[in-house]
Structure formats: structure tokens, C-alpha cells
Design a protein around this motif. Structure first.
Motif, PDB file in Angstrom:
ATOM      1  N   GLY A 162     -21.291 -49.767 -20.912  1.00 15.80           N
ATOM      2  CA  GLY A 162     -21.902 -48.499 -21.303  1.00 15.80           C
ATOM      3  C   GLY A 162     -21.348 -47.240 -20.689  1.00 15.80           C
ATOM      4  O   GLY A 162     -21.855 -46.144 -20.948  1.00 15.80           O
ATOM      5  N   ALA A 163     -20.299 -47.341 -19.864  1.00 21.99           N
ATOM      6  CA  ALA A 163     -19.716 -46.136 -19.261  1.00 21.99           C
ATOM      7  C   ALA A 163     -19.107 -45.243 -20.327  1.00 21.99           C
ATOM      8  O   ALA A 163     -18.418 -45.718 -21.231  1.00 21.99           O
ATOM      9  CB  ALA A 163     -18.660 -46.515 -18.228  1.00 21.99           C
ATOM     10  N   THR A 164     -19.361 -43.946 -20.232  1.00 20.98           N
ATOM     11  CA  THR A 164     -18.864 -42.973 -21.210  1.00 20.98           C
ATOM     12  C   THR A 164     -17.652 -42.202 -20.701  1.00 20.98           C
ATOM     13  O   THR A 164     -16.885 -41.645 -21.479  1.00 20.98           O
ATOM     14  CB  THR A 164     -19.973 -41.983 -21.572  1.00 20.98           C
ATOM     15  N   VAL A 165     -17.514 -42.151 -19.378  1.00 22.69           N
ATOM     16  CA  VAL A 165     -16.372 -41.480 -18.751  1.00 22.69           C
ATOM     17  C   VAL A 165     -15.841 -42.411 -17.661  1.00 22.69           C
ATOM     18  O   VAL A 165     -16.617 -43.015 -16.916  1.00 22.69           O
ATOM     19  CB  VAL A 165     -16.765 -40.125 -18.130  1.00 22.69           C
ATOM     20  N   ILE A 166     -14.519 -42.537 -17.585  1.00 20.71           N
ATOM     21  CA  ILE A 166     -13.893 -43.385 -16.576  1.00 20.71           C
ATOM     22  C   ILE A 166     -13.029 -42.511 -15.665  1.00 20.71           C
ATOM     23  O   ILE A 166     -12.044 -41.919 -16.094  1.00 20.71           O
ATOM     24  CB  ILE A 166     -13.009 -44.483 -17.215  1.00 20.71           C
ATOM     25  N   ASN A 167     -13.436 -42.452 -14.416  1.00 18.28           N
ATOM     26  CA  ASN A 167     -12.740 -41.640 -13.423  1.00 18.28           C
ATOM     27  C   ASN A 167     -11.674 -42.498 -12.731  1.00 18.28           C
ATOM     28  O   ASN A 167     -11.982 -43.557 -12.189  1.00 18.28           O
ATOM     29  CB  ASN A 167     -13.780 -41.121 -12.424  1.00 18.28           C
ATOM     30  N   ILE A 168     -10.438 -42.026 -12.777  1.00 18.89           N
ATOM     31  CA  ILE A 168      -9.297 -42.735 -12.170  1.00 18.89           C
ATOM     32  C   ILE A 168      -8.826 -41.924 -10.961  1.00 18.89           C
ATOM     33  O   ILE A 168      -7.886 -41.120 -11.044  1.00 18.89           O
ATOM     34  CB  ILE A 168      -8.153 -42.917 -13.201  1.00 18.89           C
ATOM     35  N   PRO A 169      -9.487 -42.089  -9.822  1.00 19.01           N
ATOM     36  CA  PRO A 169      -9.158 -41.237  -8.674  1.00 19.01           C
ATOM     37  C   PRO A 169      -7.884 -41.668  -7.940  1.00 19.01           C
ATOM     38  O   PRO A 169      -7.670 -42.855  -7.700  1.00 19.01           O
ATOM     39  CB  PRO A 169     -10.370 -41.407  -7.744  1.00 19.01           C
ATOM     40  N   ASP A 170      -7.072 -40.684  -7.602  1.00 20.63           N
ATOM     41  CA  ASP A 170      -6.013 -40.906  -6.621  1.00 20.63           C
ATOM     42  C   ASP A 170      -6.635 -40.489  -5.291  1.00 20.63           C
ATOM     43  O   ASP A 170      -6.370 -39.403  -4.766  1.00 20.63           O
ATOM     44  CB  ASP A 170      -4.775 -40.088  -6.964  1.00 20.63           C
ATOM     45  N   THR A 171      -7.503 -41.338  -4.784  1.00 24.08           N
ATOM     46  CA  THR A 171      -8.389 -41.007  -3.664  1.00 24.08           C
ATOM     47  C   THR A 171      -7.644 -40.572  -2.414  1.00 24.08           C
ATOM     48  O   THR A 171      -8.115 -39.714  -1.668  1.00 24.08           O
ATOM     49  CB  THR A 171      -9.281 -42.222  -3.343  1.00 24.08           C
ATOM     50  N   THR A 172      -6.485 -41.145  -2.167  1.00 24.47           N
ATOM     51  CA  THR A 172      -5.719 -40.820  -0.959  1.00 24.47           C
ATOM     52  C   THR A 172      -4.588 -39.832  -1.220  1.00 24.47           C
ATOM     53  O   THR A 172      -3.814 -39.531  -0.317  1.00 24.47           O
ATOM     54  CB  THR A 172      -5.130 -42.104  -0.349  1.00 24.47           C
ATOM     55  N   GLY A 173      -4.477 -39.348  -2.447  1.00 27.76           N
ATOM     56  CA  GLY A 173      -3.398 -38.413  -2.779  1.00 27.76           C
ATOM     57  C   GLY A 173      -2.019 -39.025  -2.657  1.00 27.76           C
ATOM     58  O   GLY A 173      -1.041 -38.326  -2.379  1.00 27.76           O
ATOM     59  N   TYR A 174      -1.922 -40.330  -2.892  1.00 28.94           N
ATOM     60  CA  TYR A 174      -0.673 -41.062  -2.647  1.00 28.94           C
ATOM     61  C   TYR A 174       0.309 -41.017  -3.813  1.00 28.94           C
ATOM     62  O   TYR A 174       1.525 -40.993  -3.627  1.00 28.94           O
ATOM     63  CB  TYR A 174      -1.011 -42.530  -2.335  1.00 28.94           C
ATOM     64  N   CYS A 175      -0.194 -41.016  -5.035  1.00 24.68           N
ATOM     65  CA  CYS A 175       0.667 -41.184  -6.213  1.00 24.68           C
ATOM     66  C   CYS A 175       1.642 -40.029  -6.424  1.00 24.68           C
ATOM     67  O   CYS A 175       1.322 -38.861  -6.183  1.00 24.68           O
ATOM     68  CB  CYS A 175      -0.180 -41.310  -7.473  1.00 24.68           C
ATOM     69  N   HIS A 204      -6.565 -36.145  -5.137  1.00 26.11           N
ATOM     70  CA  HIS A 204      -6.597 -35.478  -3.835  1.00 26.11           C
ATOM     71  C   HIS A 204      -5.201 -34.979  -3.472  1.00 26.11           C
ATOM     72  O   HIS A 204      -4.198 -35.394  -4.050  1.00 26.11           O
ATOM     73  CB  HIS A 204      -7.173 -36.415  -2.778  1.00 26.11           C
ATOM     74  N   ASN A 205      -5.171 -34.075  -2.490  1.00 28.66           N
ATOM     75  CA  ASN A 205      -3.964 -33.281  -2.259  1.00 28.66           C
ATOM     76  C   ASN A 205      -3.232 -33.628  -0.967  1.00 28.66           C
ATOM     77  O   ASN A 205      -2.537 -32.795  -0.402  1.00 28.66           O
ATOM     78  CB  ASN A 205      -4.337 -31.782  -2.245  1.00 28.66           C
ATOM     79  N   ASP A 206      -3.356 -34.870  -0.509  1.00 29.07           N
ATOM     80  CA  ASP A 206      -2.760 -35.255   0.775  1.00 29.07           C
ATOM     81  C   ASP A 206      -1.252 -35.027   0.826  1.00 29.07           C
ATOM     82  O   ASP A 206      -0.707 -34.739   1.892  1.00 29.07           O
ATOM     83  CB  ASP A 206      -3.080 -36.718   1.065  1.00 29.07           C
ATOM     84  N   LEU A 207      -0.578 -35.179  -0.299  1.00 29.02           N
ATOM     85  CA  LEU A 207       0.866 -34.920  -0.359  1.00 29.02           C
ATOM     86  C   LEU A 207       1.190 -33.664  -1.173  1.00 29.02           C
ATOM     87  O   LEU A 207       2.335 -33.446  -1.550  1.00 29.02           O
ATOM     88  CB  LEU A 207       1.594 -36.138  -0.961  1.00 29.02           C
ATOM     89  N   GLY A 208       0.179 -32.858  -1.429  1.00 25.97           N
ATOM     90  CA  GLY A 208       0.402 -31.622  -2.182  1.00 25.97           C
ATOM     91  C   GLY A 208       0.646 -31.837  -3.663  1.00 25.97           C
ATOM     92  O   GLY A 208       1.215 -30.975  -4.331  1.00 25.97           O
ATOM     93  N   LEU A 209       0.199 -32.974  -4.207  1.00 22.99           N
ATOM     94  CA  LEU A 209       0.508 -33.334  -5.596  1.00 22.99           C
ATOM     95  C   LEU A 209      -0.715 -33.376  -6.515  1.00 22.99           C
ATOM     96  O   LEU A 209      -0.609 -33.813  -7.661  1.00 22.99           O
ATOM     97  CB  LEU A 209       1.205 -34.700  -5.631  1.00 22.99           C
ATOM     98  N   ALA A 210      -1.863 -32.937  -6.027  1.00 25.96           N
ATOM     99  CA  ALA A 210      -3.100 -33.076  -6.814  1.00 25.96           C
ATOM    100  C   ALA A 210      -3.024 -32.372  -8.157  1.00 25.96           C
ATOM    101  O   ALA A 210      -3.406 -32.944  -9.193  1.00 25.96           O
ATOM    102  CB  ALA A 210      -4.289 -32.551  -6.010  1.00 25.96           C
ATOM    103  N   THR A 211      -2.548 -31.153  -8.178  1.00 22.00           N
ATOM    104  CA  THR A 211      -2.464 -30.410  -9.437  1.00 22.00           C
ATOM    105  C   THR A 211      -1.456 -31.056 -10.377  1.00 22.00           C
ATOM    106  O   THR A 211      -1.739 -31.275 -11.558  1.00 22.00           O
ATOM    107  CB  THR A 211      -2.088 -28.942  -9.173  1.00 22.00           C
ATOM    108  N   ALA A 212      -0.280 -31.392  -9.851  1.00 19.73           N
ATOM    109  CA  ALA A 212       0.756 -32.018 -10.685  1.00 19.73           C
ATOM    110  C   ALA A 212       0.270 -33.342 -11.251  1.00 19.73           C
ATOM    111  O   ALA A 212       0.496 -33.651 -12.432  1.00 19.73           O
ATOM    112  CB  ALA A 212       2.030 -32.228  -9.859  1.00 19.73           C
ATOM    113  N   ASN A 213      -0.406 -34.140 -10.433  1.00 22.48           N
ATOM    114  CA  ASN A 213      -0.907 -35.425 -10.902  1.00 22.48           C
ATOM    115  C   ASN A 213      -1.954 -35.253 -12.000  1.00 22.48           C
ATOM    116  O   ASN A 213      -1.965 -36.002 -12.981  1.00 22.48           O
ATOM    117  CB  ASN A 213      -1.493 -36.221  -9.734  1.00 22.48           C
TER     118      ASN A 213
END
Length: 386
Positions: A162-175, A204-213
Motif C-alpha cells: 500500500g505504499a504510495t511514495v517510495i523514498n530512496i535515501p542516500d543517507t550517508t551522502g556516499y553515492c 545527504h551532502n556528506d560529499l557535497g553531492l546531494a543536489t547533483a544526486n
């Protein structure tokens, strides 16, 4: 045709996790109303079970917000979900945001569990939430470091539950952007029922990539971005709302749009900064004090001839003050003439040549040459010429 990207603002939840940024209920309500006026689609108002104060804040925000979905966070725990539902019961459009860690780092290191057990718990928490609200968002914490095949199994199962939205977090800002985009594309192409839910980016922005990701996620099929004003958030912060909004607005060829009223970006940035007692770095994109300031002589000369040579955004479009010509030792004659003219001095080329030598002497001694310095220079020159 352009496709809409929903903006999910978590300034009041993830942003409030910044040390020193704790808000009381009155402050949260003030910011929630401003965030709604900005045009966001979802306001994550808080984590209701975390404290009585946060429960009350979410409850009060749920009562007053009429145009945006109000969301409350929970863990994959029945009591969490029940408390979140209680806090949201007055919301016009409530959403429970629940989930669990899916990477092996979390499964083994945090839960001391197995993939099969976590999958069952993921499905169960969605079913619990679905008893209270129609709109359930599931987060796969640390999805950025989760095996794609397993992540796809979890996503398929929670959508079925029943989930309507699926959140795919880059929780550690690693990707890397390419990795995060490929992960979203993998889910779009390999989850049979993916059309029944919206994929969401929470980077998340641990490597400064949050916006780009986040942008890469949207390009590959996500239709919601979770972000904060001024990029506030845990550790190095979250995706910056103002950045993703203006990237989408400036790059119309991407084929996306948001409902954000961009002229409010600078005013709300200042409001959040003042309320949360967290200064914005001067060189911050879009809302930093220097975002529309020019101090290099080469830049100043080009800008004064044609603004578009060095500014891709009109300051008025994001509610900023007019562009600034800042006089330093790197400034040239055209910038000096421009600033003097703004102060009411009509100078010939010979005047500027004479004044420029004096200007450089002052500029080498000071970080910035101000209006008082310019008045003194101009008056001294006029008395000599006269």
C-alpha cells in the motif's frame, strides 16, 4: 510536455536535527506557514514520537496547513505509527512516513537481523500505517548503499502493501550522481508495480553531492525531491531546496517544473536562518550574500556591459537584492566609474584614470572600498581639479 517534480520540505524535521536549531511550537508554526506559502507539496512537520513537544508541534501544524500534505516521520514500530497518526488526525492531507534500514550495514550492524526479516518488517510497517492514512511513504534507509536486487524486492513488496511514495535515501551522502541515477533507473525498470508509486530522492551532502544526486534521480525517473531550505540537515546537511528548484527552472530542456514561488527563496532563507539561528555561508548558491556580487575587474566589466555574461539568474527571480559591484584591489576602472556614478559623480575618462591610482592605494590597504572612501576620493579630486 513538462512533468511536475514534487517538493517535499523537511526543514522542520531533518533540518531541525542540526545542533542548535531546535524549534519551539510557535517557531515551527511560523515556518510551516511560510513554507506552505512558498509552494511546497509536502511539509514534513516532525517526528511525533520523539518528544511531547514535537508531537504537539506536528498536531498544531496539521490543523492549520490547507494546501500542502502534512507528513510525520516514524520508525517501523507500531507505537511510532500510532502516535504519528494521532498527531496527523486533523490534517487535510496527512501522510505517514515510515521505513527501515535496508543496507547490509544497517541490517547487520544496527538491527543484527537478516534481509528476510527486514523485508517482513518493511511490509508490516506499511500495513500498519495504511490503517490510518491513504498516503503512506516508505523510506529504505541507506538505500544508497543497498544492493539493488534486494532493494527492488523491498520496493515491490511495500508498494504491494500500500505504499504510495517510495523514498530512496542516500543517507550517508556516499553515492556518485551516476550511481544514484542508475539506482533509480534500476528500480524503474525492474520493479513490476513501480507505476503505482512515486519514487522520491532524499540525499545527504556528506560529499557535497546531494543536489547533483537529486537532479540525477529525477532525470532517471524520480518525481519527488526531499530537501531543506539553506541545505540544513543532519551532519553536512540535506539537498538544498533553492538549488534543485532553480536548476529545474533554469534547465527547462530537462522537461520538469515545480510549484515553488522562486521570488520567495531569499526571504524564506533569511527567515529560516534567523529563526533557526544558523547563518548562511556567504558563497551559498542562490541565497548566499555573495551569490550576486561581483568583485573581479574582468567579471565586473563584462557584467556592466551585459549582465548575462556573468549572471545566469536574475536576482529578482529569487527575491534577492540587486546585483552588487564590490570594489576591491581586483576591481577595474569600469567598476569604479559605475560606483561613482551611482553616488552622483559624473567623471570623465581622465578623472577615472586619476582616481584609479588613489583607489588602488586604498584597496590594497582595505578588504573593500566603501562609499565613504569613494566620497572622500571624489571630493579631494574635485578640489584639486578646481
Amino acid at each position: 510536455m513538462s512533468q511536475k517534480v514534487n517538493i517535499f520540505d523537511t526543514t522542520l524535521r531533518d533540518g531541525e536535527q542540526v545542533p542548535g536549531c531546535k524549534l519551539n511550537t510557535t517557531e515551527k508554526i511560523e515556518l510551516a506557514l511560510a513554507i506552505e506559502q512558498l509552494g511546497v507539496d509536502v511539509i514534513e512537520a516532525g517526528f511525533p514520537i520523539s518528544s511531547p513537544g514535537d508531537f504537539f508541534s506536528v498536531q498544531e501544524i496539521a490543523k492549520i496547513i490547507t494546501r500542502a500534505t502534512v507528513c510525520g516521520l516514524s520508525r517501523a514500530v507500531k507505537k511510532d505509527i500510532e502516535i504519528a497518526a494521532e498527531a496527523l488526525k486533523h490534517a487535510k492531507m496527512p501522510r505517514i512516513h515510515t521505513g527501515i534500514g535496508t543496507s547490509d550495514y544497517h541490517i547487520k550492524g544496527k538491527f543484527n537481523s537478516t534481509r528476510e526479516d527486514i523485508l517482513e518488517r518493511a511490509v508490516q510497517c506499511v500495513k500498519w500505517a495504511k490503517n490510518f492514512v491513504d498516503d503512506v511513504e516508505f523510506y529504505a534507509e541507506d538505500a544508497g548503499r543497498t544492493d539493488n536486487e534486494y532493494l527492488a524486492r523491498v520496493v515491490e513488496a511495500v508498494i504491494k502493501a500500500g505504499a504510495t511514495v517510495i523514498n530512496i535515501p542516500d543517507t550517508t551522502g556516499y553515492c556518485l550522481p551516476s550511481q544514484y541515477g542508475a539506482k533509480i533507473a534500476f528500480l524503474k525498470n525492474n520493479v513490476p508495480n513501480i507505476d503505482k508509486a512515486i519514487l522520491s530522492c532524499h540525499c545527504h551532502n556528506d560529499l557535497g553531492l546531494a543536489t547533483a544526486n537529486s537532479i540525477e534521480g529525477v532525470i532517471n525517473g524520480a518525481r519527488q525531491i526531499e530537501c531543506t531550505i539553506n541545505g540544513l540537515g543532519e551532519r553536512a546537511g540535506n539537498t538544498s531546496l533553492e538549488e534543485v528548484v532553480m536548476i529545474i527552472q533554469q534547465h527547462k530542456d530537462l522537461g520538469f517544473y515545480t510549484n515553488i514561488q522562486s521570488q520567495q527563496l531569499n526571504p524564506i532563507s533569511r527567515l529560516v536562518s534567523d529563526t533557526m539561528r544558523m547563518p548562511v555561508q556567504p558563497n551559498k548558491a542562490i541565497v548566499g550574500a555573495n551569490a550576486f556580487s561581483h568583485s573581479s575587474g574582468i567579471h565586473q566589466d563584462g557584467f556592466l556591459k551585459s549582465a548575462i555574461t556573468y549572471e545566469i539568474i536574475n536576482p529578482k527571480d529569487v527575491g534577492a537584492d540587486i546585483s552588487k559591484i564590490v570594489l576591491t584591489a581586483r576591481s577595474g576602472r569600469s567598476a569604479l566609474a559605475y560606483r561613482l556614478k551611482n553616488l552622483g559623480y559624473e567623471c570623465t575618462r581622465n578623472d577615472i584614470d586619476a582616481l584609479y591610482e588613489k583607489f588602488l592605494q586604498i584597496a590594497d590597504q582595505k578588504k573593500e572600498v566603501g562609499d565613504d572612501d569613494l566620497h572622500a576620493m571624489a571630493k579631494q579630486h574635485q578640489s584639486i581639479v578646481a
